[in-house]
Every structure is written in structure tokens, then in C-alpha cells.
Motif scaffolding. Structure first.
Motif, PDB file in Angstrom:
ATOM      1  N   LEU A   1       0.829  -1.205   0.000  1.00  0.00           N
ATOM      2  CA  LEU A   1       0.000   0.000   0.000  1.00  0.00           C
ATOM      3  C   LEU A   1       0.866   1.258   0.000  1.00  0.00           C
ATOM      4  N   LYS A   2       0.597   2.147  -0.947  1.00  0.00           N
ATOM      5  CA  LYS A   2       1.337   3.401  -1.065  1.00  0.00           C
ATOM      6  C   LYS A   2       0.479   4.622  -0.727  1.00  0.00           C
ATOM      7  N   VAL A   3      -0.822   4.535  -0.988  1.00  0.00           N
ATOM      8  CA  VAL A   3      -1.722   5.674  -0.780  1.00  0.00           C
ATOM      9  C   VAL A   3      -2.935   5.216   0.023  1.00  0.00           C
ATOM     10  N   LEU A   4      -3.173   5.887   1.155  1.00  0.00           N
ATOM     11  CA  LEU A   4      -4.371   5.639   1.954  1.00  0.00           C
ATOM     12  C   LEU A   4      -5.035   6.972   2.259  1.00  0.00           C
ATOM     13  N   ASP A   5      -6.258   7.130   1.778  1.00  0.00           N
ATOM     14  CA  ASP A   5      -7.014   8.369   1.963  1.00  0.00           C
ATOM     15  C   ASP A   5      -8.342   8.027   2.642  1.00  0.00           C
ATOM     16  N   LEU A   6      -8.432   8.381   3.915  1.00  0.00           N
ATOM     17  CA  LEU A   6      -9.663   8.171   4.694  1.00  0.00           C
ATOM     18  C   LEU A   6     -10.256   9.494   5.159  1.00  0.00           C
TER      19      LEU A   6
ATOM     20  N   ALA B   1      -6.152   1.950  15.856  1.00  0.00           N
ATOM     21  CA  ALA B   1      -6.153   0.875  14.861  1.00  0.00           C
ATOM     22  C   ALA B   1      -5.239   1.237  13.686  1.00  0.00           C
ATOM     23  N   ILE B   2      -5.307   2.487  13.256  1.00  0.00           N
ATOM     24  CA  ILE B   2      -4.421   2.944  12.177  1.00  0.00           C
ATOM     25  C   ILE B   2      -2.968   2.848  12.622  1.00  0.00           C
ATOM     26  N   ALA B   3      -2.691   3.324  13.844  1.00  0.00           N
ATOM     27  CA  ALA B   3      -1.324   3.284  14.365  1.00  0.00           C
ATOM     28  C   ALA B   3      -0.799   1.854  14.412  1.00  0.00           C
ATOM     29  N   ALA B   4      -1.619   0.931  14.876  1.00  0.00           N
ATOM     30  CA  ALA B   4      -1.193  -0.462  15.007  1.00  0.00           C
ATOM     31  C   ALA B   4      -0.917  -1.101  13.653  1.00  0.00           C
ATOM     32  N   THR B   5      -1.554  -0.582  12.600  1.00  0.00           N
ATOM     33  CA  THR B   5      -1.418  -1.184  11.275  1.00  0.00           C
ATOM     34  C   THR B   5      -0.325  -0.523  10.441  1.00  0.00           C
ATOM     35  N   LEU B   6       0.142   0.643  10.831  1.00  0.00           N
ATOM     36  CA  LEU B   6       1.160   1.360  10.049  1.00  0.00           C
ATOM     37  C   LEU B   6       2.388   0.503   9.711  1.00  0.00           C
ATOM     38  N   PRO B   7       2.905  -0.323  10.619  1.00  0.00           N
ATOM     39  CA  PRO B   7       4.068  -1.144  10.256  1.00  0.00           C
ATOM     40  C   PRO B   7       3.797  -2.129   9.119  1.00  0.00           C
ATOM     41  N   SER B   8       2.533  -2.383   8.824  1.00  0.00           N
ATOM     42  CA  SER B   8       2.184  -3.294   7.726  1.00  0.00           C
ATOM     43  C   SER B   8       2.368  -2.649   6.365  1.00  0.00           C
ATOM     44  N   TRP B   9       2.590  -1.313   6.357  1.00  0.00           N
ATOM     45  CA  TRP B   9       2.677  -0.569   5.101  1.00  0.00           C
ATOM     46  C   TRP B   9       4.033   0.132   4.959  1.00  0.00           C
ATOM     47  N   PRO B  10       5.116  -0.602   4.796  1.00  0.00           N
ATOM     48  CA  PRO B  10       6.439   0.024   4.724  1.00  0.00           C
ATOM     49  C   PRO B  10       6.645   0.902   3.495  1.00  0.00           C
ATOM     50  N   LYS B  11       5.802   0.729   2.458  1.00  0.00           N
ATOM     51  CA  LYS B  11       5.940   1.510   1.228  1.00  0.00           C
ATOM     52  C   LYS B  11       5.007   2.719   1.192  1.00  0.00           C
ATOM     53  N   LEU B  12       4.320   2.992   2.290  1.00  0.00           N
ATOM     54  CA  LEU B  12       3.328   4.065   2.320  1.00  0.00           C
ATOM     55  C   LEU B  12       3.954   5.412   1.984  1.00  0.00           C
ATOM     56  N   GLU B  13       3.350   6.124   1.022  1.00  0.00           N
ATOM     57  CA  GLU B  13       3.845   7.430   0.598  1.00  0.00           C
ATOM     58  C   GLU B  13       2.863   8.563   0.916  1.00  0.00           C
ATOM     59  N   THR B  14       1.568   8.260   0.902  1.00  0.00           N
ATOM     60  CA  THR B  14       0.546   9.279   1.159  1.00  0.00           C
ATOM     61  C   THR B  14      -0.423   8.772   2.216  1.00  0.00           C
ATOM     62  N   LEU B  15      -0.600   9.572   3.276  1.00  0.00           N
ATOM     63  CA  LEU B  15      -1.546   9.236   4.340  1.00  0.00           C
ATOM     64  C   LEU B  15      -2.413  10.456   4.603  1.00  0.00           C
ATOM     65  N   ASN B  16      -3.675  10.382   4.200  1.00  0.00           N
ATOM     66  CA  ASN B  16      -4.599  11.497   4.364  1.00  0.00           C
ATOM     67  C   ASN B  16      -5.633  11.143   5.433  1.00  0.00           C
ATOM     68  N   LEU B  17      -5.458  11.760   6.605  1.00  0.00           N
ATOM     69  CA  LEU B  17      -6.376  11.565   7.730  1.00  0.00           C
ATOM     70  C   LEU B  17      -7.027  12.884   8.129  1.00  0.00           C
ATOM     71  N   GLY B  18      -7.076  13.837   7.213  1.00  0.00           N
ATOM     72  CA  GLY B  18      -7.651  15.133   7.513  1.00  0.00           C
ATOM     73  C   GLY B  18      -9.124  15.063   7.874  1.00  0.00           C
ATOM     74  N   ASP B  19      -9.554  15.935   8.772  1.00  0.00           N
ATOM     75  CA  ASP B  19     -10.967  16.021   9.177  1.00  0.00           C
ATOM     76  C   ASP B  19     -11.489  14.708   9.764  1.00  0.00           C
ATOM     77  N   MET B  20     -10.620  13.950  10.426  1.00  0.00           N
ATOM     78  CA  MET B  20     -11.039  12.653  10.964  1.00  0.00           C
ATOM     79  C   MET B  20     -11.185  12.639  12.479  1.00  0.00           C
ATOM     80  N   LEU B  21     -11.022  13.804  13.113  1.00  0.00           N
ATOM     81  CA  LEU B  21     -11.218  13.901  14.559  1.00  0.00           C
ATOM     82  C   LEU B  21     -10.372  12.861  15.296  1.00  0.00           C
ATOM     83  N   LEU B  22      -9.089  12.867  15.006  1.00  0.00           N
ATOM     84  CA  LEU B  22      -8.179  11.902  15.634  1.00  0.00           C
ATOM     85  C   LEU B  22      -8.108  12.076  17.139  1.00  0.00           C
TER      86      LEU B  22
END
Length: 263
Positions: A137-142, A154-175
Motif C-alpha cells: 500500500l502506497k496511498v491511503l485516503d480516509l 487501529a491505524i497506528a497499530a497497522t502502520l508497520p504493515s505498510w512500509p511503502k506508504l507514501e501518502t496518508l490522508n487523515l484530515g478532518d477525521m477527529l483523531l
């Protein structure tokens, strides 16, 4: 829709299917099932802003699951690499089916599910039980769904599964502050060193969370060229903002930080 999709079932050179911005709603999800289940060649699926709703979303996701299962039965890897399904009111109801489809395909590189009214339980389902099985996975837009702390962890716990991640869009998600810290602490561990774009604007983050982000950038995010933190709880002169600017400067990416006019 049925006439259009049925003619495409046997096309072996088909690469991209884009039916976005047609207001066919959930009632036209079923006519796509035969095509989505049986054509094993297309790699890009764009169903954006179609008004599918949870029921229509589940129908599409189940068809994609059958697609992956048929590829496996034939000894093939799934061809699907991109799924864009935003602005469809998918909500939590369709999340378990999408998670099964994501996990079954396994080779996804770009997934965009923004503005779907998905809440924390649905976010957790999608990332833990679905997208976590896609190491390329390179692009994740939620963007513009709702994560709060449960979804963020849940996102934090899964981040190591995506070593090739280039784009992470979590805007307006009330983190929220704790959710943001969970994600940034994981980035600080160095699991996603290829990250180029990070969008966490309007996520209700506080100064402490942004300070953790600064540490993550300084430690490992040397490829980061776009950063959106606007609309969170800080002043432009705060130490956390200065720390972020300094960290970006360490990698000669001072221009990465976007406007801060709504902090």
C-alpha cells in the motif's frame, strides 16, 4: 448499467473502470456484480460519488471478494491495485465486507475511501482486518470520516504493515490528541520512512500531539514534502510548530508545511 458492464466481462485488456460522478445509487450496484466478480484483468476501479449507501457498498465489496477468490482458484495473483470509493455514504454497515475484499486481494497500492460517514468501529475494521493485509500500500485516503481514539489506534497499530506508504490522508477525521499521539509515535518508530505526504488538518490535535509529530519527522520522515496540520489547537509561534519547522528543515523540506491560517 447492466448492459454496459456485461459487455466488459470478457475484455482481457481492460485496465481502468471509472464510473464516478454518476448518481445511480445503491439500486445499480447489483447490475455491476457479474462484471466485478468475473473480470480478473482490470487493475483500477473508481466508483466515486455514486450515492451507493451501505447496502450498495456491501454488494460491490462482496463482488470484489468473489473476484479475488476466483483469481486464487486459477492460481493467479489479483490484478486489482487501486480502489477509489469516496462520497458514497458507505458508513459502518459496509465496512466488514470491504475489509474482507481488501484482505483477499492483498496487492492493493492505492485506496481512497474519503467522506463516507465511516465511524471508529468501521475504520478499525477496514484497517486491522482488511488493509493490513496489503504490504504494498502506497496511498491511503480516509479523509472526512471519524476515527477518534479507537480508530486512530487501529491505524497506528497497522502502520508497520505498510512500509511503502507514501501518502496518508487523515484530515478532518477527529483523531483527538491521544489518537494523534498514537499515530505519530508509531511514525517515530520508523515504520514508514517513505512517507511523502501527511494530512492531519482539522483533527482536534493539541500541542502535545504536534510535538510528537515533530519528533517523528526529525527521526525518520526525511521524504516528507507535504504536511497539513492546519485547523488544530496551537499558535503559529508555539514551540511545537517551531519544532516541526526545524525538523522539516533538517531534511531541507522547509516548504513542506502548508498554510497555518486556521490554527
Amino acid at each position: 448499467m447492466r448492459a454496459l458492464c456485461d459487455t466488459l466481462i470478457d475484455h482481457e485488456e481492460l485496465v481502468e473502470v471509472n464510473l464516478s460522478d454518476n448518481a445511480f445509487g445503491g439500486r445499480s450496484a447489483e447490475p455491476m456484480v457479474d462484471f466485478l466478480s468475473n473480470n480478473l484483468h482490470f487493475s483500477v476501479l473508481k466508483l466515486n460519488n455514486n450515492g451507493m449507501g451501505p447496502e450498495g457498498g456491501s454488494i460491490i465489496a462482496k463482488a470484489l471478494l468473489r473476484n479475488a477468490e476466483k483469481s486464487k482458484e486459477q492460481g493467479k495473483q489479483s490484478a486489482l491495485r487501486t480502489i477509489i470509493c469516496g462520497r458514497n455514504r458507505l458508513e459502518n454497515g459496509s465496512a466488514p465486507d470491504w475489509a474482507k475484499a481488501f484482505a483477499a486481494h492483498g496487492g492493493l497500492e492505492e485506496v481512497r475511501m474519503f467522506q463516507n460517514g465511516i465511524r471508529m468501529e468501521g475504520i478499525e475494521e477496514l484497517v486491522r482486518n482488511g488493509l493490513g493485509a496489503n504490504p504494498n500500500l502506497k496511498v491511503l485516503d480516509l479523509q472526512d470520516n471519524t476515527a477518534v481514539v479507537r480508530g486512530s489506534r487501529a491505524i497506528a497499530a497497522t502502520l508497520p504493515s505498510w512500509p511503502k506508504l507514501e501518502t496518508l490522508n487523515l484530515g478532518d477525521m477527529l483523531l483527538k490528541p491521544k489518537g494523534g499521539q498514537s499515530i505519530f509515535n508509531k511514525l517515530a518508530d520508523g515504520s514508514n520512512k517513505q512517507l511523502k505526504q501527511l494530512q492531519v488538518g482539522f483533527c482536534d490535535l493539541d500541542r502535545k500531539a504536534l510535538q510528537v509529530l515533530a519528533r517523528a519527522i526529525e527521526a525518520h520522515l526525511q521524504e516528507l514534502v507535504t504536511l497539513d496540520i492546519n485547523g488544530n489547537w496551537a499558535d503559529e509561534e508555539d514551540e511545537c510548530i517551531e519544532a516541526i519547522k526545524k525538523a522539516l528543515g533538517k531534511w531541507e523540506h522547509e516548504d513542506a508545511l502548508e498554510e497555518l491560517d486556521e490554527l
